[in-house]
Design a protein around this motif. Structure first.
Motif, PDB file in Angstrom:
ATOM      1  N   TYR A  17      22.559  49.199  32.605  1.00  0.00           N
ATOM      2  CA  TYR A  17      22.328  47.945  33.308  1.00  0.00           C
ATOM      3  C   TYR A  17      23.444  46.962  33.017  1.00  0.00           C
ATOM      4  CZ  TYR A  17      19.776  43.820  34.860  1.00  0.00           C
ATOM      5  OH  TYR A  17      19.394  42.679  35.503  1.00  0.00           O
ATOM      6  N   TYR A  18      24.047  46.409  34.067  1.00  0.00           N
ATOM      7  CA  TYR A  18      25.123  45.447  33.865  1.00  0.00           C
ATOM      8  C   TYR A  18      24.529  44.046  33.801  1.00  0.00           C
ATOM      9  CZ  TYR A  18      29.261  42.654  34.528  1.00  0.00           C
ATOM     10  OH  TYR A  18      30.255  41.725  34.366  1.00  0.00           O
ATOM     11  N   SER A  19      24.830  43.362  32.694  1.00  0.00           N
ATOM     12  CA  SER A  19      24.236  42.036  32.486  1.00  0.00           C
ATOM     13  C   SER A  19      25.286  40.940  32.432  1.00  0.00           C
ATOM     14  CB  SER A  19      23.401  42.031  31.205  1.00  0.00           C
ATOM     15  OG  SER A  19      24.195  42.411  30.096  1.00  0.00           O
ATOM     16  N   GLY A  20      26.447  41.205  33.009  1.00  0.00           N
ATOM     17  CA  GLY A  20      27.435  40.148  33.116  1.00  0.00           C
ATOM     18  C   GLY A  20      28.487  40.118  32.033  1.00  0.00           C
ATOM     19  N   SER A  21      28.681  41.194  31.345  1.00  0.00           N
ATOM     20  CA  SER A  21      29.696  41.214  30.299  1.00  0.00           C
ATOM     21  C   SER A  21      31.069  40.874  30.860  1.00  0.00           C
ATOM     22  CB  SER A  21      29.756  42.595  29.633  1.00  0.00           C
ATOM     23  OG  SER A  21      30.851  42.662  28.744  1.00  0.00           O
ATOM     24  N   GLN A  22      31.813  40.075  30.103  1.00  0.00           N
ATOM     25  CA  GLN A  22      33.171  39.705  30.489  1.00  0.00           C
ATOM     26  C   GLN A  22      34.197  40.416  29.608  1.00  0.00           C
ATOM     27  OE1 GLN A  22      33.544  35.441  30.597  1.00  0.00           O
ATOM     28  NE2 GLN A  22      31.676  35.165  31.786  1.00  0.00           N
ATOM     29  N   ASN A  23      33.722  41.335  28.799  1.00  0.00           N
ATOM     30  CA  ASN A  23      34.586  42.051  27.868  1.00  0.00           C
ATOM     31  C   ASN A  23      35.231  43.246  28.564  1.00  0.00           C
ATOM     32  OD1 ASN A  23      35.745  43.508  25.779  1.00  0.00           O
ATOM     33  ND2 ASN A  23      34.091  43.035  24.354  1.00  0.00           N
ATOM     34  N   PRO A  24      36.546  43.312  28.616  1.00  0.00           N
ATOM     35  CA  PRO A  24      37.190  44.445  29.289  1.00  0.00           C
ATOM     36  C   PRO A  24      36.773  45.801  28.725  1.00  0.00           C
ATOM     37  CG  PRO A  24      38.788  42.713  28.846  1.00  0.00           C
ATOM     38  CD  PRO A  24      37.525  42.323  28.132  1.00  0.00           C
ATOM     39  N   SER A  25      36.418  45.839  27.469  1.00  0.00           N
ATOM     40  CA  SER A  25      36.051  47.120  26.856  1.00  0.00           C
ATOM     41  C   SER A  25      34.729  47.657  27.392  1.00  0.00           C
ATOM     42  CB  SER A  25      35.987  46.988  25.338  1.00  0.00           C
ATOM     43  OG  SER A  25      34.952  46.097  24.965  1.00  0.00           O
ATOM     44  N   ASP A  26      33.960  46.834  28.080  1.00  0.00           N
ATOM     45  CA  ASP A  26      32.693  47.285  28.674  1.00  0.00           C
ATOM     46  C   ASP A  26      32.882  47.850  30.072  1.00  0.00           C
ATOM     47  OD1 ASP A  26      30.848  44.598  27.109  1.00  0.00           O
ATOM     48  OD2 ASP A  26      31.135  46.675  26.464  1.00  0.00           O
ATOM     49  N   PHE A  27      34.115  47.902  30.529  1.00  0.00           N
ATOM     50  CA  PHE A  27      34.425  48.464  31.845  1.00  0.00           C
ATOM     51  C   PHE A  27      35.159  49.783  31.643  1.00  0.00           C
ATOM     52  CE2 PHE A  27      33.216  45.083  34.783  1.00  0.00           C
ATOM     53  CZ  PHE A  27      32.947  44.065  33.880  1.00  0.00           C
ATOM     54  N   ASP A  28      34.700  50.814  32.367  1.00  0.00           N
ATOM     55  CA  ASP A  28      35.180  52.170  32.119  1.00  0.00           C
ATOM     56  C   ASP A  28      36.317  52.606  33.039  1.00  0.00           C
ATOM     57  OD1 ASP A  28      31.832  52.270  32.192  1.00  0.00           O
ATOM     58  OD2 ASP A  28      32.806  52.849  30.317  1.00  0.00           O
ATOM     59  N   TYR A  29      36.314  52.091  34.253  1.00  0.00           N
ATOM     60  CA  TYR A  29      37.312  52.493  35.233  1.00  0.00           C
ATOM     61  C   TYR A  29      38.103  51.270  35.676  1.00  0.00           C
ATOM     62  CZ  TYR A  29      34.754  56.883  35.535  1.00  0.00           C
ATOM     63  OH  TYR A  29      34.153  58.086  35.240  1.00  0.00           O
ATOM     64  N   TRP A  30      39.416  51.483  35.865  1.00  0.00           N
ATOM     65  CA  TRP A  30      40.301  50.386  36.222  1.00  0.00           C
ATOM     66  C   TRP A  30      41.185  50.787  37.389  1.00  0.00           C
ATOM     67  CZ3 TRP A  30      40.350  45.605  33.822  1.00  0.00           C
ATOM     68  CH2 TRP A  30      39.515  45.497  32.699  1.00  0.00           C
ATOM     69  N   GLY A  31      41.436  49.813  38.258  1.00  0.00           N
ATOM     70  CA  GLY A  31      42.388  50.010  39.332  1.00  0.00           C
ATOM     71  C   GLY A  31      43.808  49.806  38.836  1.00  0.00           C
ATOM     72  N   GLN A  32      44.752  50.010  39.711  1.00  0.00           N
ATOM     73  CA  GLN A  32      46.160  49.964  39.315  1.00  0.00           C
ATOM     74  C   GLN A  32      46.706  48.552  39.253  1.00  0.00           C
ATOM     75  OE1 GLN A  32      45.058  50.444  42.291  1.00  0.00           O
ATOM     76  NE2 GLN A  32      46.453  49.548  43.796  1.00  0.00           N
ATOM     77  N   GLY A  33      45.990  47.584  39.764  1.00  0.00           N
ATOM     78  CA  GLY A  33      46.460  46.206  39.743  1.00  0.00           C
ATOM     79  C   GLY A  33      47.184  45.826  41.015  1.00  0.00           C
ATOM     80  N   THR A  34      47.006  44.584  41.410  1.00  0.00           N
ATOM     81  CA  THR A  34      47.705  44.054  42.571  1.00  0.00           C
ATOM     82  C   THR A  34      48.218  42.663  42.210  1.00  0.00           C
ATOM     83  OG1 THR A  34      47.532  43.580  44.952  1.00  0.00           O
ATOM     84  CG2 THR A  34      45.572  43.122  43.621  1.00  0.00           C
ATOM     85  N   LEU A  35      49.469  42.401  42.537  1.00  0.00           N
ATOM     86  CA  LEU A  35      50.120  41.174  42.100  1.00  0.00           C
ATOM     87  C   LEU A  35      49.817  40.021  43.048  1.00  0.00           C
ATOM     88  CD1 LEU A  35      52.105  39.670  40.235  1.00  0.00           C
ATOM     89  CD2 LEU A  35      53.969  40.519  41.703  1.00  0.00           C
ATOM     90  N   VAL A  36      49.389  38.920  42.455  1.00  0.00           N
ATOM     91  CA  VAL A  36      49.182  37.675  43.190  1.00  0.00           C
ATOM     92  C   VAL A  36      50.159  36.647  42.635  1.00  0.00           C
ATOM     93  CG1 VAL A  36      47.586  35.783  43.653  1.00  0.00           C
ATOM     94  CG2 VAL A  36      46.767  38.154  43.671  1.00  0.00           C
ATOM     95  N   THR A  37      50.978  36.111  43.507  1.00  0.00           N
ATOM     96  CA  THR A  37      51.951  35.103  43.109  1.00  0.00           C
ATOM     97  C   THR A  37      51.709  33.843  43.926  1.00  0.00           C
ATOM     98  OG1 THR A  37      53.594  36.818  42.621  1.00  0.00           O
ATOM     99  CG2 THR A  37      54.387  34.560  42.809  1.00  0.00           C
ATOM    100  N   VAL A  38      51.509  32.737  43.211  1.00  0.00           N
ATOM    101  CA  VAL A  38      51.264  31.460  43.876  1.00  0.00           C
ATOM    102  C   VAL A  38      52.433  30.538  43.558  1.00  0.00           C
ATOM    103  CG1 VAL A  38      49.659  29.556  44.208  1.00  0.00           C
ATOM    104  CG2 VAL A  38      48.798  31.810  43.558  1.00  0.00           C
ATOM    105  N   SER A  39      53.151  30.167  44.574  1.00  0.00           N
ATOM    106  CA  SER A  39      54.309  29.298  44.372  1.00  0.00           C
ATOM    107  C   SER A  39      53.906  27.835  44.510  1.00  0.00           C
ATOM    108  CB  SER A  39      55.390  29.634  45.389  1.00  0.00           C
ATOM    109  OG  SER A  39      54.936  29.361  46.697  1.00  0.00           O
ATOM    110  N   SER A  40      54.600  26.993  43.758  1.00  0.00           N
ATOM    111  CA  SER A  40      54.279  25.556  43.784  1.00  0.00           C
ATOM    112  C   SER A  40      55.085  24.826  44.839  1.00  0.00           C
ATOM    113  CB  SER A  40      54.548  24.949  42.408  1.00  0.00           C
ATOM    114  OG  SER A  40      55.888  25.166  42.051  1.00  0.00           O
TER     115      SER A  40
END
Length: 125
Positions: free
Chosen positions: A102-125
Motif C-alpha cells: 500500500y502506498y501511503s505517500g512516501s517521499q523517500n526515493p528508496s521506497d520507489f523500485d522502478y525509475w525512468g531515464q529522466g527528462t530535462l526541464v530547463t526554465v530560462s529567466s
C-alpha cells in the motif's frame, strides 16, 4: 519493466510543460507513482506522487499550487502538469514507481523500485 518519461524541454519563466510517464508493460501494476527531480550539484528531491488506487495526491511544498499530478488508468500513464515554471524548477525530472504494498505517500526515493531515464526541464529567466 521500464518507465518511459517524456515531455521535458526549454521554456521561459511563467510558462507550462506537461510530463508523461508510462511503463513499458501495460500489465504493470503499482500502488504508487511519483516524480522526482535533480538539479546540477543537488540531491534528488521529491516533487509529487499519486496513489494509483484512489488517485490521492502528494506534493512537495515548493510546487504546491503550480504542479498537478494525475493518472490515466486506461493508458496506465502518469502526468505532471507544470504551470508558472520558475528557473529553480530547472532539473532532470524522473518518474518512479513504488510496488511495495500500500502506498501511503512516501517521499523517500528508496521506497520507489522502478525509475525512468529522466527528462530535462530547463526554465530560462
Amino acid at each position: 519493466v521500464q518507465l518511459q518519461a517524456s515531455g521535458g524541454g526549454l521554456v521561459q519563466t511563467g510558462e507550462s510543460l506537461v510530463l508523461s510517464c508510462a511503463p513499458s508493460s501495460r500489465t504493470f501494476a503499482n500502488p504508487g507513482m511519483g516524480w522526482f527531480r535533480q538539479a546540477p550539484g543537488k540531491e534528488r528531491e521529491f516533487v509529487a506522487s499519486i496513489r494509483w488506487r484512489d488517485a490521492k495526491k502528494y506534493y512537495a511544498e515548493s510546487v504546491k499550487g503550480r504542479f498537478t499530478i494525475s493518472r490515466d488508468n486506461a493508458k496506465n500513464t502518469m502526468y505532471l502538469q507544470m504551470n508558472s515554471l520558475k528557473p529553480e524548477d530547472t532539473a532532470v525530472y524522473y518518474c518512479a514507481a513504488s510496488t511495495r504494498g500500500y502506498y501511503s505517500g512516501s517521499q523517500n526515493p528508496s521506497d520507489f523500485d522502478y525509475w525512468g531515464q529522466g527528462t530535462l526541464v530547463t526554465v530560462s529567466s
